[in-house]
Scaffold this motif. Structure first.
Motif, PDB file in Angstrom:
ATOM      1  N   LEU A 195      43.273  27.567  -4.787  1.00 29.60           N
ATOM      2  CA  LEU A 195      42.454  28.787  -4.676  1.00 29.60           C
ATOM      3  C   LEU A 195      41.772  28.877  -3.318  1.00 29.60           C
ATOM      4  O   LEU A 195      40.796  29.601  -3.139  1.00 29.60           O
ATOM      5  N   SER A 196      42.291  28.098  -2.346  1.00 28.91           N
ATOM      6  CA  SER A 196      41.565  27.994  -1.076  1.00 28.91           C
ATOM      7  C   SER A 196      41.462  29.324  -0.336  1.00 28.91           C
ATOM      8  O   SER A 196      40.522  29.549   0.410  1.00 28.91           O
ATOM      9  N   SER A 197      42.428  30.225  -0.570  1.00 28.37           N
ATOM     10  CA  SER A 197      42.336  31.502   0.140  1.00 28.37           C
ATOM     11  C   SER A 197      41.328  32.440  -0.512  1.00 28.37           C
ATOM     12  O   SER A 197      41.076  33.528  -0.001  1.00 28.37           O
ATOM     13  N   SER A 198      40.780  32.041  -1.631  1.00 27.05           N
ATOM     14  CA  SER A 198      39.756  32.860  -2.292  1.00 27.05           C
ATOM     15  C   SER A 198      38.488  32.063  -2.508  1.00 27.05           C
ATOM     16  O   SER A 198      37.768  32.278  -3.477  1.00 27.05           O
ATOM     17  N   LYS A 199      38.231  31.115  -1.613  1.00 24.33           N
ATOM     18  CA  LYS A 199      37.115  30.208  -1.923  1.00 24.33           C
ATOM     19  C   LYS A 199      35.761  30.894  -1.867  1.00 24.33           C
ATOM     20  O   LYS A 199      34.846  30.494  -2.582  1.00 24.33           O
ATOM     21  N   ILE A 200      35.620  31.945  -1.062  1.00 21.77           N
ATOM     22  CA  ILE A 200      34.337  32.677  -1.050  1.00 21.77           C
ATOM     23  C   ILE A 200      34.131  33.340  -2.405  1.00 21.77           C
ATOM     24  O   ILE A 200      33.061  33.266  -3.010  1.00 21.77           O
ATOM     25  N   ARG A 226      38.704  48.102  -0.012  1.00 20.10           N
ATOM     26  CA  ARG A 226      39.494  48.676  -1.089  1.00 20.10           C
ATOM     27  C   ARG A 226      40.403  47.659  -1.771  1.00 20.10           C
ATOM     28  O   ARG A 226      40.756  47.807  -2.931  1.00 20.10           O
ATOM     29  N   GLU A 227      40.813  46.646  -1.017  1.00 17.43           N
ATOM     30  CA  GLU A 227      41.732  45.684  -1.623  1.00 17.43           C
ATOM     31  C   GLU A 227      41.058  44.852  -2.718  1.00 17.43           C
ATOM     32  O   GLU A 227      41.712  44.169  -3.490  1.00 17.43           O
ATOM     33  N   MET A 228      39.729  44.930  -2.753  1.00 15.99           N
ATOM     34  CA  MET A 228      39.019  44.193  -3.804  1.00 15.99           C
ATOM     35  C   MET A 228      39.065  44.931  -5.140  1.00 15.99           C
ATOM     36  O   MET A 228      38.694  44.406  -6.168  1.00 15.99           O
ATOM     37  N   PHE A 229      39.508  46.181  -5.103  1.00 11.30           N
ATOM     38  CA  PHE A 229      39.509  46.972  -6.333  1.00 11.30           C
ATOM     39  C   PHE A 229      40.931  47.269  -6.787  1.00 11.30           C
ATOM     40  O   PHE A 229      41.860  47.290  -5.991  1.00 11.30           O
ATOM     41  N   THR A 230      41.051  47.548  -8.055  1.00 14.94           N
ATOM     42  CA  THR A 230      42.366  47.883  -8.599  1.00 14.94           C
ATOM     43  C   THR A 230      42.678  49.331  -8.238  1.00 14.94           C
ATOM     44  O   THR A 230      41.805  50.079  -7.809  1.00 14.94           O
ATOM     45  N   SER A 231      43.934  49.725  -8.456  1.00 18.78           N
ATOM     46  CA  SER A 231      44.321  51.096  -8.091  1.00 18.78           C
ATOM     47  C   SER A 231      43.526  52.110  -8.903  1.00 18.78           C
ATOM     48  O   SER A 231      43.142  53.162  -8.395  1.00 18.78           O
ATOM     49  N   LYS A 232      43.239  51.776 -10.179  1.00 18.32           N
ATOM     50  CA  LYS A 232      42.480  52.695 -11.023  1.00 18.32           C
ATOM     51  C   LYS A 232      41.056  52.866 -10.464  1.00 18.32           C
ATOM     52  O   LYS A 232      40.533  53.970 -10.368  1.00 18.32           O
ATOM     53  N   GLN A 233      40.468  51.719 -10.089  1.00 15.46           N
ATOM     54  CA  GLN A 233      39.115  51.776  -9.541  1.00 15.46           C
ATOM     55  C   GLN A 233      39.097  52.542  -8.225  1.00 15.46           C
ATOM     56  O   GLN A 233      38.175  53.303  -7.949  1.00 15.46           O
ATOM     57  N   PHE A 283      21.553  45.845   4.165  1.00 13.99           N
ATOM     58  CA  PHE A 283      22.927  45.614   3.717  1.00 13.99           C
ATOM     59  C   PHE A 283      23.833  46.452   4.611  1.00 13.99           C
ATOM     60  O   PHE A 283      23.628  47.656   4.754  1.00 13.99           O
ATOM     61  N   ASN A 284      24.784  45.815   5.228  1.00 13.46           N
ATOM     62  CA  ASN A 284      25.647  46.525   6.162  1.00 13.46           C
ATOM     63  C   ASN A 284      27.105  46.551   5.726  1.00 13.46           C
ATOM     64  O   ASN A 284      28.012  46.423   6.541  1.00 13.46           O
ATOM     65  N   GLY A 285      27.310  46.690   4.448  1.00 15.82           N
ATOM     66  CA  GLY A 285      28.671  46.780   3.941  1.00 15.82           C
ATOM     67  C   GLY A 285      29.398  45.442   4.000  1.00 15.82           C
ATOM     68  O   GLY A 285      28.766  44.388   4.060  1.00 15.82           O
ATOM     69  N   TYR A 286      30.708  45.533   4.026  1.00 16.42           N
ATOM     70  CA  TYR A 286      31.530  44.323   4.023  1.00 16.42           C
ATOM     71  C   TYR A 286      32.223  44.154   5.365  1.00 16.42           C
ATOM     72  O   TYR A 286      32.595  45.134   5.997  1.00 16.42           O
ATOM     73  N   LYS A 287      32.363  42.904   5.766  1.00 12.80           N
ATOM     74  CA  LYS A 287      33.136  42.633   6.980  1.00 12.80           C
ATOM     75  C   LYS A 287      34.105  41.502   6.673  1.00 12.80           C
ATOM     76  O   LYS A 287      33.835  40.671   5.797  1.00 12.80           O
ATOM     77  N   LYS A 288      35.191  41.483   7.453  1.00 11.24           N
ATOM     78  CA  LYS A 288      36.117  40.353   7.320  1.00 11.24           C
ATOM     79  C   LYS A 288      35.493  39.165   8.036  1.00 11.24           C
ATOM     80  O   LYS A 288      35.063  39.290   9.180  1.00 11.24           O
ATOM     81  N   VAL A 289      35.408  38.055   7.359  1.00 15.89           N
ATOM     82  CA  VAL A 289      34.892  36.859   8.029  1.00 15.89           C
ATOM     83  C   VAL A 289      35.981  35.790   8.023  1.00 15.89           C
ATOM     84  O   VAL A 289      36.828  35.757   7.118  1.00 15.89           O
ATOM     85  N   LYS A 290      35.938  34.958   9.057  1.00 18.86           N
ATOM     86  CA  LYS A 290      36.991  33.941   9.183  1.00 18.86           C
ATOM     87  C   LYS A 290      36.685  32.734   8.306  1.00 18.86           C
ATOM     88  O   LYS A 290      35.564  32.225   8.299  1.00 18.86           O
ATOM     89  N   THR A 291      37.678  32.323   7.537  1.00 19.24           N
ATOM     90  CA  THR A 291      37.530  31.107   6.742  1.00 19.24           C
ATOM     91  C   THR A 291      38.806  30.279   6.941  1.00 19.24           C
ATOM     92  O   THR A 291      39.714  30.702   7.661  1.00 19.24           O
ATOM     93  N   LYS A 292      38.865  29.158   6.279  1.00 18.24           N
ATOM     94  CA  LYS A 292      40.083  28.341   6.350  1.00 18.24           C
ATOM     95  C   LYS A 292      40.655  28.188   4.961  1.00 18.24           C
ATOM     96  O   LYS A 292      39.910  28.129   3.981  1.00 18.24           O
ATOM     97  N   ARG A 293      41.970  28.169   4.884  1.00 23.54           N
ATOM     98  CA  ARG A 293      42.575  27.941   3.576  1.00 23.54           C
ATOM     99  C   ARG A 293      43.704  26.924   3.708  1.00 23.54           C
ATOM    100  O   ARG A 293      44.161  26.633   4.818  1.00 23.54           O
ATOM    101  N   ILE A 294      44.110  26.413   2.574  1.00 22.48           N
ATOM    102  CA  ILE A 294      45.191  25.421   2.570  1.00 22.48           C
ATOM    103  C   ILE A 294      46.482  26.109   2.150  1.00 22.48           C
ATOM    104  O   ILE A 294      46.512  26.849   1.167  1.00 22.48           O
ATOM    105  N   GLU A 295      47.518  25.860   2.922  1.00 23.02           N
ATOM    106  CA  GLU A 295      48.809  26.451   2.593  1.00 23.02           C
ATOM    107  C   GLU A 295      49.794  25.320   2.316  1.00 23.02           C
ATOM    108  O   GLU A 295      49.730  24.271   2.974  1.00 23.02           O
ATOM    109  N   PHE A 296      50.678  25.526   1.379  1.00 24.99           N
ATOM    110  CA  PHE A 296      51.713  24.516   1.121  1.00 24.99           C
ATOM    111  C   PHE A 296      52.974  24.882   1.897  1.00 24.99           C
ATOM    112  O   PHE A 296      53.458  26.015   1.807  1.00 24.99           O
ATOM    113  N   GLU A 348      38.388  36.612   4.717  1.00 25.22           N
ATOM    114  CA  GLU A 348      37.950  37.106   3.414  1.00 25.22           C
ATOM    115  C   GLU A 348      36.846  38.130   3.630  1.00 25.22           C
ATOM    116  O   GLU A 348      36.139  38.092   4.640  1.00 25.22           O
ATOM    117  N   ASP A 349      36.704  39.025   2.654  1.00 27.15           N
ATOM    118  CA  ASP A 349      35.636  40.027   2.741  1.00 27.15           C
ATOM    119  C   ASP A 349      34.310  39.414   2.339  1.00 27.15           C
ATOM    120  O   ASP A 349      34.232  38.648   1.384  1.00 27.15           O
TER     121      ASP A 349
END
Lengths: 634, 225
Positions: free
Chosen positions: B39-44, A570-577, A430-443, A461-462
């Protein structure tokens, strides 16, 4: 003579009443975790203990708010005795609870104030108290809090049988099962109503208040004799549950308090383990777990002799462990004990050499990894030699035909080649988290009309980065399979040194397959596949940790908790966490699991958690860690 | 209860949820309601949750469970008075979900929503509550009471996750807008639509945020010669 009899009676009472907390653990307990209170409390003050969030929760759950402005100190516990938590299961019931010492009963009941006394228990010197389904039983200076839950299938069978005998047919035939399960609210509210109804009835019955009993009698007198029959199915089922709870609790308590039968005097291994001078011990009887496994009850009923044979294979399969809290580490030593036959299978299974190639693929800065060394071929042969003769004696046609199929497969199929392809040894990183490229839909919105259209844009996304691999001496076999898929779909791409499967993980990112150096590996680490398909070279793990992995016979595990903290997104966690994660920095450490060579009787494991940083003592450190995990996960 | 749970899962798993609430009102009070969840920006993350059996002690629905439930709601909606052309689109590749229906009046739409929610849990519905009203040249809208209940049930940590999301409310008309009462709202250049852009977090903090009364230019009566 009378004097001597009295003296004898006095000593007998003293002996029986002198039982300590571990002497009242039911023999049905399959797993026990025992804490030596003295050694723990020497290191952790109670005032500190009750400040933890997880302790606050425990107190409120157990005592329903009665601990307001009190601490565990106020429980009246005897901290010279062990605190033992237990769980067990058999075909009739599940039981769970804990036993403890008492030095101030009055103080105990200022906290256990939800428990009502049950009179006339007919066990001299034993006091029974009840709060809903939990019972507190006290004799002398030790107490047990216990809950017994009857097997739900047995309850259902009795309820169905009575329902049918009443001429109401099969209950489930008259219900829309789908509706019952779909509409959780009505299902549960009906069940809750039934429980409340039974609770109130039961309270009257065990209230032991003469006035109330008279009152109830007068109510019963006014009722139609058929009124009990008017209970609905769920009310009746709850009544059966409560009745069975009483029956089983009576059985358990008579065993402990009348016949002096308890786990410690029934299992010498447990008794011996309790003598260990460690901060805590644990006991898990896997052989009884097999016996009590719900999934096997049908098998046991149909093939009792065969089940007994298999039970014998598992006899002696007991896990025993010690926990020690040191100034800079927590050590957990445990031994998995086996009977002769199971031991011989495990011994063969673990009789393999460490595959050094795996070290090439573990980066020196990795967060965590494990290696696991088994020889499936040897294990298979030994298991075949032991299991097939047992099955051959069975005359049941289904088992007999299964034995035939197994024997034919063994004769006709080249099992040697199967186990060359998948030898059994494997590793993972396990090598921690990395940013990986994905695609998303924007309006995109048109400011003139506020009409909008969809546009695909690049996103990040992480993703946790991991690699899993196993040893193979037939890499050509998985290669054939990959080539087949490569012909069938464009998602499988052969890039020379590795294969890429597009959108393989979570429908979003690629998986990479490296089939080299006697290893078949699957990873989502693009860097490993593209740039290090022959291993990390000088950047691979080496030195002390690599040596430990090689030397650990069966399994080795390593996890750098502080490294993991640094790599958490860190962005996956809340400020309290995040605050808690920050607080944990500087006092985190390394978790390591090693094992001995498997003998015919056992395998020894050692789990060590080494840590540095600022803390008062390891007990407090452990509680800090537990609390952090609790807050993070709640 | 399930409708709440599904909504809760969708909202909490998605730090970058985008919701578009698009309502078109015709001059006769009929119209079209469109609702899009992106939710496409959080699909993972969405896929990760779908791979779980349970989350926070609750069963995580499978894709087929979700599809079955959507089909169930579709059938229920189609049978409601004054509701037609019900369309649900699901895209489990990019995690975009679209709902659309036509209604004869905003009263029909509200009644249908209330009845469907009540069929799941009667306690969630306040029969008296009105979040859409239409009279002559005046249209008022706010947030359904259901949303208030939903947010009240959320933990503070879950609410925090909504900060990065976006909620866009659009109301469209056949004739120009003269004015509107919400300071956060914006009128389109052609004056036929009003948009309020906020985020799910702010919605949980201030359920009045979508409250708006929109005044339209009167319909010109034809003068007979």
């Amino acid at each position: 003579m009378k004097y001597f009899l009295n003296l004898f009676a006095f000593f007998t009472c003293t002996l029986v009443f002198g039982q300590v907390s571990e002497d009242i653990i039911p023999r049905d307990a399959v797993s026990v975790f025992s804490i030596n209170n003295v050694s723990l409390l020497k290191k952790v003050s109670m005032d500190d203990l009750v400040k933890y969030e997880f302790m606050a929760e425990v107190q409120s759950e157990l005592f329903n708010g009665s601990t307001n402005d009190k601490t565990i100190k106020d429980l009246g516990l005897d901290f010279n005795q062990k605190l033992n938590a237990f769980f067990g299961q058999n075909e009739q019931y599940e039981l769970s609870g804990f036993t403890f010492g008492i030095n101030d009963k009055k103080q105990l009941f200022t906290v256990f104030d939800d428990f009502d006394k049950i009179e006339n228990t007919q066990l001299e010197g034993v006091e029974f108290y009840r709060s809903y389904s939990n019972y507190l039983i006290i004799r002398g200076t030790s107490g047990i809090v216990i809950r017994v839950d009857p097997n739900i299938d047995q309850v259902a069978a009795i309820a169905d049988s009575i329902w049918l005998a009443r001429g109401l047919g099969y209950f489930w035939d008259n219900q829309s099962i789908e509706e019952d399960y779909d509409d959780e609210d009505s299902y549960y509210s009906e069940a809750e109503d039934a429980v409340e109804a039974v609770d109130s009835t039961y309270e009257i019955a065990i209230g032991a208040d003469e006035e109330e009993i008279i009152e109830e009698d007068s109510i019963e007198g006014d009722l139609d004799s058929n009124d009990l029959l008017s209970k609905n199915y769920w009310e009746m089922r709850d009544s059966i549950t409560f009745s069975l709870q009483e029956v089983y609790l009576r059985k358990i308590t008579l065993e402990i308090f009348k016949d002096n039968i308890h786990l410690k005097n029934q299992d010498v291994k447990f008794a011996t383990q309790l003598q260990r001078p460690s901060d805590g011990v644990f006991y898990l009887d896997n052989s009884r777990n097999l016996h009590n496994s719900k999934g096997l009850w049908g098998f046991k009923a149909m093939f009792p002799e065969l089940f007994d044979d298999f039970k014998n294979i598992y006899s002696g399969n007991v896990l025993l462990g010690d926990i020690n809290l040191n100034e800079h580490s927590i050590d957990i030593d445990f031994v998995a004990n086996y009977g002769k036959e199971l031991g011989s299978i495990y011994q063969k299974l673990n009789s393999t050499k460490f595959d050094k190639n795996v070290l090439k693929y573990i980066h020196k800065d990795n967060t965590g990894f494990f290696t696991y060394n088994i020889d499936l071929n040897e294990g298979y042969k030994k298991a075949f030699d032991i299991v097939i003769p047992i099955l051959k004696d069975e005359k049941d046609p289904r088992i007999s035909s299964n034995v035939l199929v197994a024997e034919l497969i063994n004769e006709f199929v080249n099992t040697e080649e199967i186990f060359k392809t998948y030898k059994g040894s494997m590793f993972g990183t396990f090598n921690g988290y990395k940013k990986v490229k994905t695609k998303r839909i924007e309006f995109l919105y048109d400011e003139e009309t506020f009409d909008y259209e969809e546009k695909e844009v690049e996103s990040e996304e992480d993703m946790p980065i991991f690699t899993i691999g196993f040893s193979t001496s037939r890499p050509d076999i998985p290669e054939k399979v990959l080539k087949h898929f490569g012909r069938m779909t464009s998602r499988f791409k052969n890039n020379g040194n590795y294969w890429e499967i597009e959108d393989a993980f979570l429908n979003s990112i690629s998986a990479y397959i490296i089939n080299k150096n006697g290893l078949f590996m699957v990873t989502n680490d693009e860097d490993l596949a593209k740039n290090h398909s022959n291993g990390y070279g000088a950047k691979a793990i080496s030195g002390k940790v690599a040596k430990k992995a090689k030397d650990s016979k069966f399994v080795y595990g390593y996890f750098d908790w502080s490294g993991a903290l640094e790599k958490l997104p860190r962005e996956m966690f809340t400020s309290k966490q995040n605050k808690i994660l920050d607080a944990m920095k500087g006092k985190t450490g390394v978790l390591e699991l090693t094992s001995s060579k498997t003998t015919i009787s056992n395998t020894k494991f050692k789990l060590t958690y080494d840590f540095d940083g600022s803390f008062d003592n390891s007990g407090k450190y452990l509680l800090d860690l537990v609390n952090s995990i609790y807050v993070l996960t709640k | 209860m399930k409708i709440l749970f599904y909504a809760l899962i969708l909202m909490t798993l998605s730090s970058c949820i985008e919701i578009v609430d698009d309502l078109s009102i015709n001059n006769d009070g009929s119209g079209t309601a469109k609702y899009t969840i992106n939710l496409s920006s959080s699909k993972i993350k969405a896929n990760s949750y779908l791979a779980l059996d349970s989350l926070n002690g609750k069963k995580v629905p499978s894709i087929s469970d979700i599809e079955k439930k959507i089909e169930e709601y579709k059938k229920k909606l189609e049978n409601k008075e004054g509701i037609s052309n019900v369309v649900f689109e699901t895209n489990f590749t990019d995690f975009i979900f679209k709902f659309q229906c036509d209604f004869e009046s905003v009263q029909n739409l509200q009644k249908a929503v209330k009845e469907i929610v009540a069929s799941e849990n009667k306690n969630l519905v306040d029969d008296e509550y009105v979040w859409l009203s239409w009279k002559d040249d005046e249209f008022s809208r706010s947030l359904p009471a259901l949303s208030n209940d939903l947010t009240a049930k959320m933990k503070s940590d879950e609410v925090e996750l909504l900060k990065n999301g976006s909620f866009i409310s659009i109301t469209r008309f056949d004739r120009p807008i003269e004015k509107q009462s919400n300071a956060n709202a914006k009128i389109s250049a052609n004056r036929l639509a009003v948009m309020i852009r906020t985020n799910p977090y702010l919605l949980t903090q201030n359920t009045e945020i979508l409250k708006n009364t929109i005044y339209l230019s009167p319909i010109k009566k034809q003068v007979k010669n």
